[in-house]
Design a protein around this motif. Structure first.
Motif, PDB file in Angstrom:
ATOM      1  N   PHE A  72       6.523  -9.334  11.316  1.00  0.00           N
ATOM      2  CA  PHE A  72       6.367  -7.958  10.848  1.00  0.00           C
ATOM      3  C   PHE A  72       5.800  -8.001   9.436  1.00  0.00           C
ATOM      4  N   ILE A  73       5.228  -6.901   9.017  1.00  0.00           N
ATOM      5  CA  ILE A  73       4.559  -6.838   7.718  1.00  0.00           C
ATOM      6  C   ILE A  73       5.423  -6.057   6.732  1.00  0.00           C
ATOM      7  N   VAL A  74       5.470  -6.568   5.510  1.00  0.00           N
ATOM      8  CA  VAL A  74       6.224  -5.928   4.436  1.00  0.00           C
ATOM      9  C   VAL A  74       5.262  -5.559   3.309  1.00  0.00           C
ATOM     10  N   PRO A  75       5.219  -4.290   2.886  1.00  0.00           N
ATOM     11  CA  PRO A  75       4.438  -3.956   1.694  1.00  0.00           C
ATOM     12  C   PRO A  75       5.036  -4.679   0.482  1.00  0.00           C
ATOM     13  N   ALA A  76       4.229  -5.473  -0.167  1.00  0.00           N
ATOM     14  CA  ALA A  76       4.695  -6.253  -1.325  1.00  0.00           C
ATOM     15  C   ALA A  76       3.864  -5.825  -2.525  1.00  0.00           C
ATOM     16  N   MET A  77       4.310  -4.760  -3.196  1.00  0.00           N
ATOM     17  CA  MET A  77       3.482  -4.162  -4.247  1.00  0.00           C
ATOM     18  C   MET A  77       4.306  -3.547  -5.367  1.00  0.00           C
ATOM     19  N   GLY A  78       5.503  -4.082  -5.618  1.00  0.00           N
ATOM     20  CA  GLY A  78       6.279  -3.628  -6.760  1.00  0.00           C
ATOM     21  C   GLY A  78       6.523  -2.143  -6.749  1.00  0.00           C
ATOM     22  N   SER A  79       6.032  -1.454  -7.799  1.00  0.00           N
ATOM     23  CA  SER A  79       6.267  -0.019  -7.947  1.00  0.00           C
ATOM     24  C   SER A  79       5.087   0.820  -7.488  1.00  0.00           C
ATOM     25  N   HIS A  80       4.054   0.209  -6.930  1.00  0.00           N
ATOM     26  CA  HIS A  80       2.875   0.971  -6.525  1.00  0.00           C
ATOM     27  C   HIS A  80       3.216   1.934  -5.382  1.00  0.00           C
ATOM     28  N   GLY A  81       2.315   2.852  -5.120  1.00  0.00           N
ATOM     29  CA  GLY A  81       2.557   3.850  -4.088  1.00  0.00           C
ATOM     30  C   GLY A  81       3.652   4.820  -4.460  1.00  0.00           C
ATOM     31  N   GLY A  82       3.800   5.051  -5.786  1.00  0.00           N
ATOM     32  CA  GLY A  82       4.836   5.971  -6.239  1.00  0.00           C
ATOM     33  C   GLY A  82       6.237   5.408  -6.130  1.00  0.00           C
ATOM     34  N   ALA A  83       6.346   4.090  -5.916  1.00  0.00           N
ATOM     35  CA  ALA A  83       7.645   3.426  -5.764  1.00  0.00           C
ATOM     36  C   ALA A  83       8.469   4.068  -4.652  1.00  0.00           C
ATOM     37  N   ASN A  84       7.804   4.454  -3.560  1.00  0.00           N
ATOM     38  CA  ASN A  84       8.547   4.946  -2.400  1.00  0.00           C
ATOM     39  C   ASN A  84       7.953   4.359  -1.130  1.00  0.00           C
ATOM     40  N   ALA A  85       8.769   4.309  -0.100  1.00  0.00           N
ATOM     41  CA  ALA A  85       8.409   3.592   1.132  1.00  0.00           C
ATOM     42  C   ALA A  85       7.168   4.183   1.792  1.00  0.00           C
ATOM     43  N   GLU A  86       7.082   5.509   1.868  1.00  0.00           N
ATOM     44  CA  GLU A  86       5.953   6.117   2.556  1.00  0.00           C
ATOM     45  C   GLU A  86       4.664   5.918   1.771  1.00  0.00           C
TER      46      GLU A  86
END
Length: 414
Positions: A72-86
Motif C-alpha cells: 500500500f502507498i503512504v503519503p510521505a510529505m511532512g506537513s504538506h497538503g495542509g497537514a491533513n490526510a485528504e
C-alpha cells in the motif's frame, strides 16, 4: 530578449525502461529477500514533482505483488497538503498516484507513533500505517536541499524523518532551525532505521532536464553510507543559469512540484536562510504564477521581490502558514509587494534594482527552476552569448521586444 538553450549532462533512463530498471534493482538477492509472501508493505510517495514518480511507484507495487506481498502507498510529505490526510491524498492524485492507477490502497493519515529520541533529544515519529506494516520501502529522490548544506540533504533520510514523520516529525527535526538540520536529520534517521521496519530504500537521481537518470535500491544497513555518494552525483547533475549574474530574474511559475520553496534556490539564488548558497547572483526577482497542483501553497513567495495578483488570488494561507510554521522558516511565507500584472512586476524589478544600466538591463527569464534547458536572456547578453563567453549557452533567436496583451499579461512564449 532572445531565446537560448543551455546544454547539460544528458544521462537518462527512458520512461519505457523504468519498470525494467526498478525490477532489476529489486531483484538483487539482498533486496528481494526482504519481501516475503503475505507481508504488508508500505511504500512512500512524496509531494515533490519527481520525474516519472507514478511509473516508479507502480513498478515497486507490481514487484511486491509478484512476490506475494500486499503493498500500500503512504503519503510521505511532512506537513504538506495542509497537514491533513485528504490534502495529502489530493497531492498524490495530482501526480497520478491513486488507488486506481497504482492497483493498491493509498492509506493517508496524519496519525503517528513515537519511535524514540535522537542523541540530541529530538522525538522521532513515524506514520502509524507504515509503522504497523510488516515492512517499509522508502521511495524518493536524492537532490541538494533548498535551505541548508550537509552530508545528507533531500533524500532517503529526509523522506524517513520528515516525510514519514508527518507534521510532528517535520516539526521535531526543524525545531532547532535550519542551521542544525545537517546534524538532526541523520540523528533522527538513525532512530528510525534502528526502531522500525525499513526494508530498503530505492531513490532516484535526476539529470539537469528533470529526467530520471539513475535508480538504485539500497539495503537498510547501507543507507547512511550510500546516500552521501548519490548526493554528490545529484550535485554534479544539477542545472544552473550559466550566465551566473543578472539584474532581474523573471520566473514564470513557482510551485511545490518544483521545490519546497516554490523555486529551487540552487538555481535562482533566492535563499530563505543563510545556511545555503549558490545559484544565480541577482538583484531583483519576480514570480508571475503559481501551479495549480500546489493547491494554493505558495510557501517561498517571500523569496521574491515582487509577485503578481494572479499568484495572490491563488494563495491558501492556512496551507502556506502550516508549512512555514512547521519548518520555522518564516521568510518563505512573507508577503512581497503585489502588483496587478506581469508587465508591472517586471517593470518594478527593473525600477527598484540599484546601480544597474536600465537601458541595457541584464534580465533572465525561466519557466521554472526544474526546466532551465531553455531560457530567455535580454539583449545585454546577446553579443557575449554569440561570441561564446558562456560555454554551454547558445542563442537560438535574435533579440525582440517582449509582448504583453492588453491586460499586461506576458504572452511571449518560452
Amino acid at each position: 530578449m532572445f531565446h537560448a538553450v543551455q546544454e547539460f549532462k544528458k544521462d537518462r533512463i527512458e520512461p519505457s525502461r523504468i519498470p525494467a530498471v526498478v525490477y532489476e534493482q529489486l531483484s538483487r538477492p539482498e533486496i528481494a529477500a526482504t519481501i516475503r509472501p503475505g507481508m504488508s508493505i508500505a511504500i512512500t510517495a512524496g509531494s515533490r514533482g519527481v520525474a516519472n514518480v507514478d511509473i516508479i511507484t507502480k513498478a515497486i507495487v507490481d514487484f511486491c505483488k509478484e512476490k506475494g506481498a500486499h503493498p500500500f502507498i503512504v503519503p510521505a510529505m511532512g506537513s504538506h497538503g495542509g497537514a491533513n490526510a485528504e490534502g495529502q491524498r489530493e497531492l498524490l492524485a495530482g501526480y497520478n498516484i491513486t488507488e486506481e492507477t497504482m492497483g493498491c490502497p493509498v492509506k493517508s493519515s496524519m496519525e503517528t507513533v513515537l519511535l524514540g529520541y535522537s542523541q540530541y533529544g529530538k522525538p522521532v515519529y513515524q506514520d502509524k500505517n507504515a509503522n504497523e506494516a510488516d515492512g517499509i520501502i522508502v521511495s524518493c529522490r536524492i537532490k541538494p536541499h533548498n535551505a541548508f548544506r550537509g552530508t545528507y540533504e533531500s533524500g532517503v533520510c529526509k523522506m524517513m524523518v520528515v516525510g514519514l514523520g508527518k507534521q510532528k516529525g517535520a516539526e521535531s527535526v526543524h525545531s532547532d532551525g535550519l542551521g542544525n538540520m545537517a546534524r538532526n536529520l541523520p540523528a533522527n534517521a538513525k532512530v528510525i532505521v534502528e526502531n522500525s521496519k525499513i526494508l530498503f530504500a530505492i531513490p532516484c537521481v535526476e539529470n539537469a532536464y528533470d529526467e530520471t537518470a539513475l535508480i538504485e535500491a539500497i539495503p537498510a544497513n547501507q543507507i547512511f553510507e550510500r546516500e552521501p555518494e548519490l548526493l554528490k552525483t545529484a550535485f554534479s547533475n544539477m542545472p544552473s543559469i550559466k550566465v551566473e549574474e543578472a539584474d532581474v530574474l523573471v520566473v514564470d511559475e513557482i510551485g511545490k512540484n518544483f521545490s519546497g520553496t516554490g523555486v529551487d534556490p540552487n538555481i535562482s539564488g533566492t535563499w530563505s536562510t543563510e545556511f545555503g548558497k549558490g545559484g544565480l547572483k541577482v538583484k531583483r526577482t519576480c514570480f508571475l504564477d503559481l501551479t495549480e497542483c500546489s493547491h494554493g501553497n505558495a510557501n517561498g513567495m517571500g523569496l521574491a521581490d515582487i509577485i503578481t495578483q494572479r499568484i495572490f488570488h491563488k494563495l491558501d494561507f492556512d496551507i502556506i502558514y502550516t508549512n512555514c510554521f512547521t519548518s520555522t522558516v518564516l521568510r518563505s511565507g512573507m508577503m512581497p509587494p503585489v502588483v496587478a500584472t506581469d508587465k508591472e512586476a517586471i517593470q518594478a524589478c527593473i525600477r527598484t534594482a540599484n546601480q544597474i544600466d536600465r537601458e541595457h538591463v541584464r534580465m533572465v527569464r525561466i519557466q521554472n527552476t526544474l526546466h532551465v534547458g531553455r531560457i530567455m536572456l535580454s539583449e545585454a547578453y546577446y553579443e557575449d552569448v554569440v561570441n561564446g563567453k558562456y560555454p554551454g549557452v547558445k542563442a537560438v533567436s535574435e533579440p525582440e521586444a517582449l509582448v504583453f496583451d492588453e491586460e499586461g499579461t506576458l504572452v511571449t512564449r518560452m
